[in-house]
Enzyme design. Sequence first.
Site, PDB file in Angstrom:
ATOM      1  N   LYS A   1       0.838  -1.186   0.000  1.00 14.89           N
ATOM      2  CA  LYS A   1       0.000   0.000   0.000  1.00 14.89           C
ATOM      3  C   LYS A   1       0.881   1.247   0.000  1.00 14.89           C
ATOM      4  O   LYS A   1       2.022   1.143   0.467  1.00 14.89           O
ATOM      5  CB  LYS A   1      -0.957   0.018   1.189  1.00 14.89           C
TER       6      LYS A   1
ATOM      7  N   TYR B   1      -4.727   3.990   6.265  1.00 12.03           N
ATOM      8  CA  TYR B   1      -5.175   3.047   7.309  1.00 12.03           C
ATOM      9  C   TYR B   1      -6.508   3.498   7.903  1.00 12.03           C
ATOM     10  O   TYR B   1      -7.379   2.678   8.203  1.00 12.03           O
ATOM     11  CB  TYR B   1      -4.128   2.922   8.425  1.00 12.03           C
TER      12      TYR B   1
HETATM   13  P1  NDP Z   1      12.215   2.292   2.189  1.00  9.83           P
HETATM   14  O1  NDP Z   1      12.618   3.629   1.702  1.00  9.83           O
HETATM   15  O2  NDP Z   1      12.734   1.847   3.498  1.00  9.83           O
HETATM   16  O3  NDP Z   1      12.622   1.177   1.113  1.00  9.83           O
HETATM   17  C1  NDP Z   1      12.202   1.259  -0.198  1.00  9.83           C
HETATM   18  C2  NDP Z   1      13.091   0.367  -1.063  1.00  9.83           C
HETATM   19  O4  NDP Z   1      12.575   0.417  -2.379  1.00  9.83           O
HETATM   20  C3  NDP Z   1      14.531   0.842  -1.166  1.00  9.83           C
HETATM   21  O5  NDP Z   1      15.347   0.334  -0.143  1.00  9.83           O
HETATM   22  C4  NDP Z   1      14.936   0.316  -2.533  1.00  9.83           C
HETATM   23  O6  NDP Z   1      15.357  -1.021  -2.397  1.00  9.83           O
HETATM   24  C5  NDP Z   1      13.641   0.290  -3.317  1.00  9.83           C
HETATM   25  N1  NDP Z   1      13.514   1.374  -4.304  1.00  9.83           N
HETATM   26  C6  NDP Z   1      13.285   1.209  -5.631  1.00  9.83           C
HETATM   27  N2  NDP Z   1      13.216   2.384  -6.245  1.00  9.83           N
HETATM   28  C7  NDP Z   1      13.415   3.330  -5.318  1.00  9.83           C
HETATM   29  C8  NDP Z   1      13.478   4.743  -5.373  1.00  9.83           C
HETATM   30  N3  NDP Z   1      13.326   5.414  -6.514  1.00  9.83           N
HETATM   31  N4  NDP Z   1      13.696   5.422  -4.221  1.00  9.83           N
HETATM   32  C9  NDP Z   1      13.854   4.769  -3.054  1.00  9.83           C
HETATM   33  N5  NDP Z   1      13.800   3.417  -2.952  1.00  9.83           N
HETATM   34  C10 NDP Z   1      13.596   2.697  -4.072  1.00  9.83           C
HETATM   35  O7  NDP Z   1      10.620   2.265   2.169  1.00  9.83           O
HETATM   36  P2  NDP Z   1       9.649   1.329   3.001  1.00  9.83           P
HETATM   37  O8  NDP Z   1      10.191  -0.027   3.062  1.00  9.83           O
HETATM   38  O9  NDP Z   1       9.303   2.005   4.271  1.00  9.83           O
HETATM   39  O10 NDP Z   1       8.318   1.372   2.094  1.00  9.83           O
HETATM   40  C11 NDP Z   1       8.232   0.620   0.894  1.00  9.83           C
HETATM   41  C12 NDP Z   1       6.763   0.346   0.584  1.00  9.83           C
HETATM   42  O11 NDP Z   1       6.201  -0.393   1.662  1.00  9.83           O
HETATM   43  C13 NDP Z   1       5.895   1.582   0.443  1.00  9.83           C
HETATM   44  O12 NDP Z   1       4.877   1.360  -0.493  1.00  9.83           O
HETATM   45  C14 NDP Z   1       5.277   1.761   1.832  1.00  9.83           C
HETATM   46  O13 NDP Z   1       4.070   2.467   1.836  1.00  9.83           O
HETATM   47  C15 NDP Z   1       5.083   0.306   2.210  1.00  9.83           C
HETATM   48  N6  NDP Z   1       5.088   0.091   3.652  1.00  9.83           N
HETATM   49  C16 NDP Z   1       4.078  -0.663   4.158  1.00  9.83           C
HETATM   50  C17 NDP Z   1       4.020  -0.907   5.500  1.00  9.83           C
HETATM   51  C18 NDP Z   1       2.919  -1.754   6.039  1.00  9.83           C
HETATM   52  O14 NDP Z   1       2.822  -1.843   7.263  1.00  9.83           O
HETATM   53  N7  NDP Z   1       2.123  -2.409   5.210  1.00  9.83           N
HETATM   54  C19 NDP Z   1       4.994  -0.342   6.433  1.00  9.83           C
HETATM   55  C20 NDP Z   1       6.058   0.407   5.777  1.00  9.83           C
HETATM   56  C21 NDP Z   1       6.077   0.607   4.429  1.00  9.83           C
HETATM   57  P3  NDP Z   1      16.653  -1.575  -3.159  1.00  9.83           P
HETATM   58  O15 NDP Z   1      17.810  -0.770  -2.612  1.00  9.83           O
HETATM   59  O16 NDP Z   1      16.684  -2.998  -2.813  1.00  9.83           O
HETATM   60  O17 NDP Z   1      16.416  -1.305  -4.626  1.00  9.83           O
END
Ligand code: NDP
Length: 375
Positions: A146, A230
């Site tokens: 999401k 949420y």
């Molecule tokens: P982060 O910033 O911690 O991680 C995102 C990851 O996405 C990066 O580490 C990278 O991985 C990859 N990525 C690919 N393209 C990009 C870009 N252009 N800029 C930055 N990162 C990129 O985010 P979150 O993990 O917090 O969030 C990711 C998703 O998960 C979102 O949609 C968020 O809303 C969702 N989320 C859901 C939660 C829930 O409880 N359901 C809780 C937290 C987040 P790599 O280096 O491996 O390419």
Amino acid sequence: MPESEGLSRRTLLRGTAGLGLATLGCQGLAQQSGATPPPPTAAPQGKKAGWAILGLGGYALGQIMPNFKECQRSRLVAVISGSPDKAKKVAGDYGLDAKNVYSYENLEAIKDNPDIDVVYVITPPGNHREFTVRSAQAGKHVCCEKPMAPTAKDCQAMIDACRKAGKLLQIGYRSRYEPHNIRAIEACRKGELGRLRSIVSDHGFNIPNGLWRTQRKLSGGGSMMDIGIYSLNAARYLAGEEPVEVYATIHNLPNDPRFKEVEDTVHFTLRFPSGVVANCSSGYSWAGMNRYHVIGERGTLEAEPATSYGGQRLTMRRRPVEVPPGNQFAAQMDHLSACILDGGQVLTPGEDGLQDIRIIEAIYESARIGRPVKL
Ligand code: NDP
């Protein structure tokens, strides 16, 4: 003190942990957004679906990947990342086969890897559409985090791509697989509070500056997209119907660099066909807030925290409700795996994600024009 709502512990178990989410028969579209998952239809079987995690960020590394050990129907088999060194290290930490490490450039190569059944897209929302479409075209089922995507048009394209490829699409609405939320939905659907009259839901936190979450191109929007969703999703699943009108206001702290591109505080009111009204809010400049309340003709229900990673507390008529524990992350993944392995419809499909984004677009429109918007 356990709840004293005239429910025996046995009933409680049937209604929550006893649902056996890993094998639930999978509900129809979440337009039945308040639907409580049906009882289990089959015992867990030995076969597990293979999952590839796409995007190795905070949520993937902190919550999703560690919880595969709790899964009965799902196993972690691959990673797809834009950071080769991190991908290699993470693959090593989880004992993955070196051939199962992919980059965004060679994502299409997963087509030839029979280990992978599902790609779990856990990147910023701005590229959910691209990665979902490419994964479906590579012949894989998709779970997408999401908010589903920045626009309803993006969401529809994702649904169409999965449908065309004959693949399932699940949105990572983990609270639908979490026992306290399942119990709250059950109470609302079974009339334990009498006819529902009013819902309140508030979610927010204080966001640091400099994250993709404050950059519109990657986030699609501000607090509403990220955390207000949420409040919105809960209002829909607690009400068990879809809103027909929304009215919203937005307020940003003045001169705060975090809110140059995205919104801070959103207050929105949803009007449902039955007459239920949900007053909801969302914020990016708040001390933490995570709760919902439901007021019925005969009783009230309160959850706080309501949709957190853990530690949920539920009360009905101000008395604590005892809910058997369950792992929402594992349950969410096992549900999609069960749908893939055994057949069935996904409880939180792309259409559920699309509906939230449609409503969020109406929320933004209402705030812009200063009037209610019909849905
Ligand atoms: P982060 O910033 O911690 O991680 C995102 C990851 O996405 C990066 O580490 C990278 O991985 C990859 N990525 C690919 N393209 C990009 C870009 N252009 N800029 C930055 N990162 C990129 O985010 P979150 O993990 O917090 O969030 C990711 C998703 O998960 C979102 O949609 C968020 O809303 C969702 N989320 C859901 C939660 C829930 O409880 N359901 C809780 C937290 C987040 P790599 O280096 O491996 O390419």
